[in-house]
Design an enzyme around this catalytic site. Sequence first.
Site, PDB file in Angstrom:
ATOM      1  N   PHE A 133       0.847  -1.196   0.000  1.00  0.00           N
ATOM      2  CA  PHE A 133       0.000   0.000   0.000  1.00  0.00           C
ATOM      3  C   PHE A 133       0.890   1.256   0.000  1.00  0.00           C
ATOM      4  O   PHE A 133       1.888   1.304   0.708  1.00  0.00           O
ATOM      5  CB  PHE A 133      -0.872  -0.049   1.254  1.00  0.00           C
ATOM      6  CG  PHE A 133      -1.961   0.967   1.314  1.00  0.00           C
ATOM      7  CD1 PHE A 133      -3.050   0.889   0.459  1.00  0.00           C
ATOM      8  CD2 PHE A 133      -1.922   1.996   2.237  1.00  0.00           C
ATOM      9  CE1 PHE A 133      -4.079   1.818   0.531  1.00  0.00           C
ATOM     10  CE2 PHE A 133      -2.942   2.936   2.315  1.00  0.00           C
ATOM     11  CZ  PHE A 133      -4.022   2.839   1.452  1.00  0.00           C
ATOM     12  N   ASP A 206       1.336  -6.084   7.749  1.00  0.00           N
ATOM     13  CA  ASP A 206       0.198  -5.165   7.742  1.00  0.00           C
ATOM     14  C   ASP A 206      -1.056  -5.996   7.442  1.00  0.00           C
ATOM     15  O   ASP A 206      -1.194  -6.551   6.341  1.00  0.00           O
ATOM     16  CB  ASP A 206       0.412  -4.069   6.688  1.00  0.00           C
ATOM     17  CG  ASP A 206      -0.659  -2.991   6.771  1.00  0.00           C
ATOM     18  OD1 ASP A 206      -1.802  -3.316   7.172  1.00  0.00           O
ATOM     19  OD2 ASP A 206      -0.368  -1.831   6.417  1.00  0.00           O
ATOM     20  N   TYR A 231     -11.408  -0.121  10.204  1.00  0.00           N
ATOM     21  CA  TYR A 231     -12.592   0.403   9.499  1.00  0.00           C
ATOM     22  C   TYR A 231     -12.935  -0.360   8.227  1.00  0.00           C
ATOM     23  O   TYR A 231     -13.883  -0.026   7.545  1.00  0.00           O
ATOM     24  CB  TYR A 231     -12.445   1.903   9.200  1.00  0.00           C
ATOM     25  CG  TYR A 231     -11.174   2.323   8.473  1.00  0.00           C
ATOM     26  CD1 TYR A 231     -11.001   2.094   7.122  1.00  0.00           C
ATOM     27  CD2 TYR A 231     -10.152   2.979   9.157  1.00  0.00           C
ATOM     28  CE1 TYR A 231      -9.855   2.489   6.461  1.00  0.00           C
ATOM     29  CE2 TYR A 231      -9.000   3.380   8.510  1.00  0.00           C
ATOM     30  CZ  TYR A 231      -8.849   3.135   7.163  1.00  0.00           C
ATOM     31  OH  TYR A 231      -7.710   3.527   6.515  1.00  0.00           O
ATOM     32  N   LYS A 232     -12.153  -1.396   7.904  1.00  0.00           N
ATOM     33  CA  LYS A 232     -12.465  -2.202   6.711  1.00  0.00           C
ATOM     34  C   LYS A 232     -13.374  -3.358   7.133  1.00  0.00           C
ATOM     35  O   LYS A 232     -14.520  -3.134   7.492  1.00  0.00           O
ATOM     36  CB  LYS A 232     -11.165  -2.625   6.044  1.00  0.00           C
ATOM     37  CG  LYS A 232     -10.431  -1.412   5.455  1.00  0.00           C
ATOM     38  CD  LYS A 232      -9.036  -1.690   4.979  1.00  0.00           C
ATOM     39  CE  LYS A 232      -8.412  -0.396   4.437  1.00  0.00           C
ATOM     40  NZ  LYS A 232      -6.975  -0.489   4.253  1.00  0.00           N
ATOM     41  N   ARG A 381     -12.504  -3.073  -8.094  1.00  0.00           N
ATOM     42  CA  ARG A 381     -12.416  -3.991  -6.950  1.00  0.00           C
ATOM     43  C   ARG A 381     -13.811  -4.306  -6.410  1.00  0.00           C
ATOM     44  O   ARG A 381     -14.586  -3.402  -6.122  1.00  0.00           O
ATOM     45  CB  ARG A 381     -11.618  -3.353  -5.811  1.00  0.00           C
ATOM     46  CG  ARG A 381     -10.151  -3.506  -5.901  1.00  0.00           C
ATOM     47  CD  ARG A 381      -9.464  -3.175  -4.588  1.00  0.00           C
ATOM     48  NE  ARG A 381     -10.111  -2.137  -3.804  1.00  0.00           N
ATOM     49  CZ  ARG A 381      -9.614  -1.644  -2.669  1.00  0.00           C
ATOM     50  NH1 ARG A 381      -8.477  -2.107  -2.189  1.00  0.00           N
ATOM     51  NH2 ARG A 381     -10.237  -0.705  -2.011  1.00  0.00           N
TER      52      ARG A 381
HETATM   53  C1  LIG Z   1      -6.184   0.748   4.356  1.00  0.00           C
HETATM   54  C2  LIG Z   1      -4.742   0.542   4.576  1.00  0.00           C
HETATM   55  C3  LIG Z   1      -3.993   1.464   5.319  1.00  0.00           C
HETATM   56  C4  LIG Z   1      -4.648   2.715   5.833  1.00  0.00           C
HETATM   57  O1  LIG Z   1      -3.844   3.474   6.639  1.00  0.00           O
HETATM   58  P1  LIG Z   1      -4.463   4.722   7.412  1.00  0.00           P
HETATM   59  O2  LIG Z   1      -3.363   5.197   8.240  1.00  0.00           O
HETATM   60  O3  LIG Z   1      -5.645   4.226   8.178  1.00  0.00           O
HETATM   61  O4  LIG Z   1      -4.934   5.706   6.401  1.00  0.00           O
HETATM   62  C5  LIG Z   1      -2.649   1.209   5.515  1.00  0.00           C
HETATM   63  N1  LIG Z   1      -2.064   0.094   5.002  1.00  0.00           N
HETATM   64  C6  LIG Z   1      -2.765  -0.815   4.297  1.00  0.00           C
HETATM   65  C7  LIG Z   1      -2.098  -2.030   3.755  1.00  0.00           C
HETATM   66  C8  LIG Z   1      -4.122  -0.604   4.049  1.00  0.00           C
HETATM   67  O5  LIG Z   1      -4.828  -1.467   3.331  1.00  0.00           O
END
Ligand SMILES: *Cc1c(COP(=O)(O)O)cnc(C)c1O
Length: 421
Positions: A133, A206, A231-232, A381
Site C-alpha cells: 500500500f 500489515d 474500518y475495513k 475492486r
Molecule cells: C487501508 C490501509 C492502510 C490505511 O492506513 P491509514 O493510516 O488508516 O490511512 C494502511 N495500510 C494498508 C495495507 C491498508 O490497506
Amino acid sequence: MNGAGETFDLTRAGAVALDGADELAPFRGRFVIAEPELLYLDGNSLGRLPGATVPRLRDVVEREWGERLIRTWNEGWYTLSRRLGEKLASLIGAGADEVIVADSTTVNLHKLTLAALAAQPGRSQIITDDLNFPSDMYVFQGTGAELTVVPSPDGVSGPEDGILEAIDEETALVSLSHVTYKSGYLYDLGPITRRAHEAGALVLWDLSHSVGAVPIDLGGHAVDLAVGCTYKYLNGGPGAPAFLYVRRDWQERLRNPIPGWFSQRRQFELGMDYDPSSGIGRFLTGTPPVLSLAAIEPGLDLMREAGLERLRAKSVRQTEYLIALWEAWLAPLGFRLNTPRQPDRRGSHVALGHPEAGRIDQALIEEMGVLPDFRRPDNLRLGVAPLYTRYVDLFEAMARLRRVMVEGVYARYPGELPAVT
Ligand SMILES: *Cc1c(COP(=O)(O)O)cnc(C)c1O
C-alpha cells in the site's frame, strides 16, 4: 477448501438458493441497511455500520460525555485501547496483552518500523514488495533505511520466492501487506516469517486487508510485529483507530519512537522524565479519540460471534462465485482476472482489470446502484464482506456490470474521477 472448484448455478435462482443455505445470512440483519437496493461491494474499504454502534455512540455522547464528563476517564475510557486490543487479539491469534488500539495504521506502522530498525544495529535494509500500500511505502521511505522493493512477477501474485532470496544478514525488517490491497493476493505468513528469523531479521505484517476476513495465527508463526485497520472488515467506522501488535518477548526490548504521556509508566504522577511503561502500553502516545474508539467494539463483537472460520469459508465461496460469473459473462467482454485464482492465495476481494475501469466504476455508481471501487490504473475492486454480503448482491452486481458493457453505458462518463475512489 470450501467452494474451490465448485460448479455454481449462475442463475438468479441459484444465487437465492445459496443465500437460503447460508448459515451466516442472519448477520446481515445486525447492520444498518439504509438503502436496501444498493449493492455495496466496498466493505473492504469502509465496512457497514453495525446496528449496535448507533445506541453505543449515542450513549458515549449523551451519557458518558454529556453527563459523566471527565469522570468517564475512570469509568472506561482510560482502559478502552487495551480492552479493544484484548478483543481484537482473539481474531489474529495473539495474546490479550499483545495488542492495543490507538492511532492510525500509518502512524502505528511508523512506530513499529522505527522501533524495529533501532533494535537491529548494524543492519540497514527493509524488504517489501511493489504490491504494498502506498502509505506503507512512504513510511519506509521516510525512515532513511535502505529499501529493497521486490517486484511481483505479474502485478497480481506476491513475489514470495524473490523475497525469500532477498533476505540476508543485512536485513533489519521484512514488511508486507498480508493481503495486498489491489490484487487481493494472500501471503502465507509462515515461510517468510521463518526465513526472516533464520537470517536474524524481524517481520512486520500489515493486516489491514486480512483482519476480519482471513483467520490469522500471529502466535503460531511467532510473528514479531503487526498493524492493521479497524474500518475495513471490522466495521469500526470511518477513520477508526488502528491496532498494533508486538510479540510479548519484544515488548521490553523495543523503544517507542513517538513517546508520550500515555506510554509513561505512572502517567498521572506527571514526572518530567520519560519512563516507559512495560507491556503493550509502551506503544501508546497521546490521548486516543474516544468517540471513534468506542465505535469499534460492536463490530468486533459481531466478528467474534460469527467466527472467523465460518466467515472465511463463506468469503472463499463468494469470491469463487464471483470468479465463476466473471468467467462466464465478463471474460468474453475483455475483463481480466487481476486476483489469484487459487482460493488459498486470495483475500476477500476480487479485482477485475479493464482499460475503461474508471468510467465503468462511475457508471456503476451513478446509474446502476452498485458501489464497488476503482484502483488505478485499471482495477475494479469487488469486496466481499461475508457478514453482510449476499450471493444475490454479487449476482445482481455482475449482471449490471455486464449491462454497462453490453449497452456501452460507461462511454457516457468522462473519466475524470472524484477525489476519493
Ligand atoms: C487501508 C490501509 C492502510 C490505511 O492506513 P491509514 O493510516 O488508516 O490511512 C494502511 N495500510 C494498508 C495495507 C491498508 O490497506
